[in-house]
Design an enzyme around this catalytic site. Structure first.
Site, PDB file in Angstrom:
ATOM      1  CG  HIS A  43     -15.261  -1.513  46.206  1.00  8.89           C
ATOM      2  ND1 HIS A  43     -15.329  -0.960  47.619  1.00  8.89           N
ATOM      3  CD2 HIS A  43     -16.685  -1.750  46.006  1.00  8.89           C
ATOM      4  CE1 HIS A  43     -16.205  -0.933  48.100  1.00  8.89           C
ATOM      5  NE2 HIS A  43     -17.136  -1.227  47.589  1.00  8.89           N
ATOM      6  NE  ARG A  72     -16.712   2.233  46.190  1.00  9.87           N
ATOM      7  CZ  ARG A  72     -17.083   1.686  45.017  1.00  9.87           C
ATOM      8  NH1 ARG A  72     -18.462   1.126  45.190  1.00  9.87           N
ATOM      9  NH2 ARG A  72     -16.633   1.407  44.173  1.00  9.87           N
TER      10      ARG A  72
HETATM   11  C1  HEM Z   1     -18.898  -5.350  55.101  1.00  9.91           C
HETATM   12  C2  HEM Z   1     -18.880  -5.564  53.666  1.00  9.91           C
HETATM   13  C3  HEM Z   1     -19.665  -4.884  53.076  1.00  9.91           C
HETATM   14  C4  HEM Z   1     -20.361  -3.241  53.237  1.00  9.91           C
HETATM   15  C5  HEM Z   1     -20.514  -2.679  54.552  1.00  9.91           C
HETATM   16  C6  HEM Z   1     -20.860  -3.071  51.966  1.00  9.91           C
HETATM   17  C7  HEM Z   1     -21.475  -1.770  51.934  1.00  9.91           C
HETATM   18  C8  HEM Z   1     -22.315  -1.430  50.459  1.00  9.91           C
HETATM   19  C9  HEM Z   1     -22.898  -0.263  50.357  1.00  9.91           C
HETATM   20  C10 HEM Z   1     -23.458   0.790  51.430  1.00  9.91           C
HETATM   21  C11 HEM Z   1     -23.181  -0.158  49.006  1.00  9.91           C
HETATM   22  C12 HEM Z   1     -23.975   0.956  48.506  1.00  9.91           C
HETATM   23  C13 HEM Z   1     -25.296   0.663  48.345  1.00  9.91           C
HETATM   24  C14 HEM Z   1     -26.306   1.735  47.568  1.00  9.91           C
HETATM   25  O1  HEM Z   1     -26.161   2.782  47.931  1.00  9.91           O
HETATM   26  O2  HEM Z   1     -26.791   1.252  46.815  1.00  9.91           O
HETATM   27  C15 HEM Z   1     -22.621  -1.163  48.520  1.00  9.91           C
HETATM   28  C16 HEM Z   1     -22.817  -1.410  47.082  1.00  9.91           C
HETATM   29  C17 HEM Z   1     -22.284  -2.564  46.493  1.00  9.91           C
HETATM   30  N1  HEM Z   1     -21.706  -3.699  46.940  1.00  9.91           N
HETATM   31 FE1  HEM Z   1     -21.349  -3.823  48.977  1.00  9.91          FE
HETATM   32  N2  HEM Z   1     -20.830  -3.865  51.082  1.00  9.91           N
HETATM   33  C18 HEM Z   1     -19.792  -5.005  51.421  1.00  9.91           C
HETATM   34  C19 HEM Z   1     -19.587  -5.922  50.813  1.00  9.91           C
HETATM   35  C20 HEM Z   1     -19.704  -6.394  49.441  1.00  9.91           C
HETATM   36  C21 HEM Z   1     -19.489  -7.791  48.905  1.00  9.91           C
HETATM   37  C22 HEM Z   1     -18.910  -8.746  49.667  1.00  9.91           C
HETATM   38  C23 HEM Z   1     -19.789  -7.603  47.696  1.00  9.91           C
HETATM   39  C24 HEM Z   1     -19.743  -8.452  46.513  1.00  9.91           C
HETATM   40  C25 HEM Z   1     -19.201  -9.843  46.665  1.00  9.91           C
HETATM   41  C26 HEM Z   1     -20.444  -6.366  47.532  1.00  9.91           C
HETATM   42  C27 HEM Z   1     -20.919  -6.025  46.252  1.00  9.91           C
HETATM   43  C28 HEM Z   1     -21.468  -4.237  45.946  1.00  9.91           C
HETATM   44  C29 HEM Z   1     -21.830  -4.015  44.729  1.00  9.91           C
HETATM   45  C30 HEM Z   1     -21.634  -4.762  43.411  1.00  9.91           C
HETATM   46  C31 HEM Z   1     -22.378  -2.860  45.039  1.00  9.91           C
HETATM   47  C32 HEM Z   1     -22.827  -1.625  44.016  1.00  9.91           C
HETATM   48  C33 HEM Z   1     -21.630  -0.864  43.660  1.00  9.91           C
HETATM   49  C34 HEM Z   1     -21.987   0.322  43.107  1.00  9.91           C
HETATM   50  O3  HEM Z   1     -22.207   0.177  41.933  1.00  9.91           O
HETATM   51  O4  HEM Z   1     -21.773   1.435  43.413  1.00  9.91           O
HETATM   52  N3  HEM Z   1     -20.310  -5.727  48.703  1.00  9.91           N
HETATM   53  N4  HEM Z   1     -22.089  -2.101  49.615  1.00  9.91           N
END
Ligand code: HEM
Length: 848
Positions: free
Chosen positions: A138, A291
């Site tokens: 983020h 977020r």
């Molecule tokens: C409980 C923990 C987490 C939740 C609820 C969560 C939820 C989400 C959601 C809802 C999205 C948007 C998906 C979309 O519409 O394409 C997202 C994007 C993403 N998440 Fe997670 N995530 C979590 C943890 C993580 C972790 C641990 C990582 C990496 C180590 C991660 C990496 C990413 C990345 C790289 C994106 C794309 C961001 C962007 O370019 O907007 N997330 N995540």
């Protein structure tokens, strides 16, 4: 008194720009080469950085690189079904290598989904490793989507349609399933003029395919704390603080420590309210990234760094009383940014990549490389770095001071998404942080990829129902036109997988290869996120070879392409500002929820680059750690030395006294040797600003609220030193104010340092205004007594807010109602008698 307080604030603003200008000489610095003089040089450089460039162009050659609201980088050309914009799978009859692409929900169901019980704990790493991954993601990436109902004529409403119609690309559900036919999916916003929008600009061709944007600065620059634009930074800063602090929550405290402020009520999106609370929505936390309230671990990390900024800014200001609020703020910001970079590149990335891949793809820092584009790549944010989704534990585990769980302390994620009140009302940051340190991360195991909490219960603010993160990730990859798994393997110099046997070898799992090929038909068709996720880990890593390559390349680019401080060696551009506006890409989609327009350029500066910090400061920064930040900003007194290594309590935890940290004296500025004035010591309960007026150095003093200056308001530097002794700040005795007495006649006024208190005689208590004494109602508790402090923890919970009456309501529901008077404020609370051990000394004495 009020006038004086305002004066202080005004001075802080008007004088800030003047400070330090007296120290600058054309072509160089005033002082020699001592460490302290270097501190000065560095601080000046920071100011230049801030004044001219935080949001201004630093690289005339490539003004868009790393800037917010510009297109994500493409490391391979996109693969759209129509060559321009339509995602793979848009047309279900389109064949790839003779096979249709499987619907993403089908892939989730057959390969990715696991029950909540199917969790293998990581034997090395703590849940904090996962949380850091999300937090740092983020910092660098946010891909805006077209959100909310479209303007009339602007496209389909993604909440209503199951047809692939711009801007919607719905996730189809199996035809035989009961319930809706699809899950809503909003396509990511196209960068202006790309894809089909090219038609508007006479440029509709495969040479101008659809691109997606990054709403954040790509740099690892702690934008989670400070925002990615000048406007969001303005909202986050406390402009009346003389120490350069960030704003904190004024309604809630966490055992005396700060919480994040709330986003303004008008600002969408809003979070889930506490059960029973009025209103359909509650405010989310306000932080550098929107977020921050998504899950408690993320909110806890944001809170931690808010506190660290404020701790550092105060400490730096105390060391350098002559610093303006702005200097303290910027220097603290620089340190916080450096710590984000250090923790990520030194402690986090090597664990994810393993030592061999880290050496190959990242390696040691060799200085700024102007040829490197640091922009976050599409494949990194849309696939590779989403590896972390397979390491998310389905439970939030909160631990008490003895690192124990209690009934109700474990939360399934579904009850934690976008619920800031869980942090505010249920024990604060400490229980969450203990859980992150002392509980293992979920291991990414091929047959246990994403749990039910994420595949069936995901809640995001833009949609009403629950969603499926695995299917979203797959669909997002297609939406962005990411080429298939084999293309990326080839990009990374890995062999293409052509057969079942190749896939079986890459995954070390024949049954996984079976299931994948049964769905996709050919390895070329595999979605890159899935392919990367099922590869077997490299030695000592938490990713396979493909994701290690893609994550490693990105991290190296973020580090080596981070542009240097202006004027320092390696700064390719001159200090003169470039022209921005023509180069920046704006979203065309009017429904896109960007906070504001594009930032005016990148912010960032790699901490190891010469000229960003002095050598002594770099040494000190290198001694610091996430464990130390936790010690300094929470109630935890013991932590594992390595915060990412899962620790057993108590044997793996060390006292915070033994956790090394940086010595901020490396930031202390000394006056020049020939300077007769020097820097005066801090003024207790007040401060001063250093100004330069017509070549004269001035100190302008002011006192904190409740104090008044005794002595001159202003000193001037002469050749013999300051022209007078500095003033002192004396307490004002408000109780002596006969004209406008602070307390009502029913109360006794007691003067305190910097304020006053209105005291009442039993059985009267201070009323709502804190100034008038009111009687104790006979319908209230039999023991109606003033409660000054909480005396004991509620079992299993850290004390939340001493001196306030915020109690964890889940513990209180349905129990006897009593009247409690707490810190001059009367509230009604339902308290279970059995744990009602909080007693005023008076009430306790009465009982014995
Ligand atoms: C409980 C923990 C987490 C939740 C609820 C969560 C939820 C989400 C959601 C809802 C999205 C948007 C998906 C979309 O519409 O394409 C997202 C994007 C993403 N998440 Fe997670 N995530 C979590 C943890 C993580 C972790 C641990 C990582 C990496 C180590 C991660 C990496 C990413 C990345 C790289 C994106 C794309 C961001 C962007 O370019 O907007 N997330 N995540």
């Amino acid at each position: 008194m009020r006038a004086r307080a305002v004066l202080g604030a005004v001075l802080a603003v008007t004088c800030a720009g003047a400070i330090f200008s007296f120290l600058l000489r054309p072509g160089g610095l005033l002082w020699g080469e001592t460490e302290e003089s270097q501190v000065r040089g560095i601080v000046e450089a920071s100011r230049l950085l801030v004044d001219k460039s935080i949001y201004a162009v630093m690289r005339r050659d490539h003004p868009r690189w790393g800037a917010s609201n510009t297109a994500l980088a493409r490391w391979l050309p996109p693969a759209y079904e129509d060559g321009i914009s339509e995602p793979r799978g848009w047309n279900p009859h389109f064949l790839y290598r003779g096979f249709p692409l499987p619907p993403v929900r089908e892939v989730t169901r057959r390969i990715i989904h696991a029950s909540n019980e199917a969790v293998t704990g990581d034997d090395r790493y703590s849940d904090l490793l996962t949380a850091w991954g999300q937090y740092i993601d983020h910092d660098v990436a946010f891909t805006p989507q077209s959100a909310g109902p479209p303007a009339p004529g602007a496209g389909a409403d993604c909440q209503l349609t199951c047809e692939p119609r711009s801007p919607c690309f719905p996730i189809q559900l199996p035809a035989n399933a009961a319930g809706p036919a699809c899950l809503p999916f909003h396509r990511s916003t196209a960068a202006c003029g790309t894809g089909t929008q090219g038609a508007l600009f006479g440029n509709l061709s495969a040479a101008n395919p659809r691109q997606q944007m990054n709403g954040l600065t790509s740099f690892l620059d702690a934008s989670t704390v400070y925002g990615s634009s000048a406007a969001s930074e303005r909202r986050l800063r406390n402009w009346t603080s003389a120490e350069g602090l960030l704003r904190v929550n004024v309604r809630y405290r966490d055992a005396g420590r700060a919480f994040l402020p709330f986003a303004p009520p008008s600002a969408p999106p809003a979070c889930a309210p506490q059960p029973g609370a009025p209103g359909a929505r509650a405010p989310c936390f306000l932080a550098g990234d929107g977020r921050a309230s998504e899950v408690p671990a993320l909110a806890a990390l944001h809170t931690l760094w808010l506190r660290e900024h404020n701790r550092l800014a105060s400490a730096l200001k105390a060391l350098n009383a002559h610093w303006s609020a702005d200097t303290a703020y910027q220097e603290a910001r620089k340190v916080v940014g450096a710590l984000h970079q250090i923790i990520t590149l030194r402690d986090y990335v090597p664990r994810i990549l393993g030592p061999e891949a880290f050496g190959r793809h990242v390696g040691p820092y060799r200085g700024y490389d102007p040829s490197v584009d640091p922009t976050v790549s599409n494949v990194f944010s849309t696939a590779a770095f989403r590896f972390g989704h397979a390491t998310i534990h389905p439970l939030v585990r909160r631990l008490d001071a003895r690192f124990q769980e209690h009934p109700g302390s474990r939360l399934p994620l579904r009850d934690a998404f976008f619920r800031p009140w869980r942090l505010l009302e249920e024990g604060g940051v400490d229980p969450v942080m203990r859980g992150l340190l002392a509980r293992a991360a979920k291991l990414q195991v091929q047959d246990q990829l994403l749990n039910e909490e994420l595949t069936e219960r995901l809640f995001v603010l833009s949609d009403a129902g629950t969603l499926d993160l695995a299917s979203i990730n797959l669909q997002r990859g297609r939406d962005h036109g990411l080429p298939g798994y084999n293309e990326w393997r080839q990009f990374c110099g890995l062999s293409r997988l052509e057969t079942w046997a190749d896939l079986g070898a890459a995954t070390a799992n024949g049954s996984m290869a079976d299931r994948i090929l049964a769905l996709y038909g050919h390895p070329d068709n595999i979605d890159v996120w899935l392919g990367g996720l099922v590869e077997s880990f490299l030695p000592g890593a938490r990713t396979g070879p493909l994701f290690a390559c893609l994550v490693g390349k990105q991290m190296k680019a973020l580090r080596d392409g981070d542009r240097p401080t202006p004027g320092s060696d390696g700064d390719a551009a001159s200090e003169e500002e470039g022209s921005l506006s023509a180069a920046l890409e704006l979203p065309c989609d009017s429904s896109i929820r960007l906070e504001e327009g594009p930032s005016e350029g990148p912010a960032g500066f790699w901490w190891e680059h010469h000229g960003v910090f002095t050598e002594a400061q770099r040494r000190e920064l290198g001694r610091h750690s996430l464990s130390r930040v936790i010690c300094d900003n929470t109630g935890l007194t013991h932590v594992p030395r390595d915060a990412f290594r899962v620790g057993q309590w108590p044997q793996d935890f060390e006292s915070c006294d033994r956790i090394p940290g940086m010595d901020l004296r490396a930031w202390r500025e000394a006056p020049p040797p020939d300077d007769a004035c020097g820097f005066p010591d801090n003024v207790e309960n007040g401060g001063f600003l250093l100004c330069n007026e017509s070549g004269r150095r001035l100190l302008v003093f002011s006192c904190r609220h409740g104090f008044q200056l005794q002595g001159p308001e202003q000193l001037t530097c002469t050749r013999r030193g300051w022209d007078s002794q500095p003033p002192v700040c004396r307490d004002i005795n408000e109780c002596e104010d006969g004209v406008d007495p602070p307390c009502h006649a029913s109360a006794r006024c007691k003067n305190t340092k910097g304020g006053f208190r209105c005291e009442c005689h039993d059985p009267h208590v201070p009323g709502e205004d804190g100034r008038t004494c009111v009687g104790c109602s006979p319908t209230l508790s039999p023991r109606c007594r003033p409660w000054r402090e909480r005396e004991k923890d509620l079992p299993g919970w850290a004390v939340g807010n001493p001196g306030t009456c915020a109690l964890p309501r889940t513990l209180l529901r349905g129990l006897q109602s009593r009247y409690v008077i707490c810190k001059n404020k009367a509230i009604t609370a339902s308290l279970p008698v059995t744990i009602f051990t909080l007693k005023s000394p008076r009430a306790a004495a009465d009982e014995t």
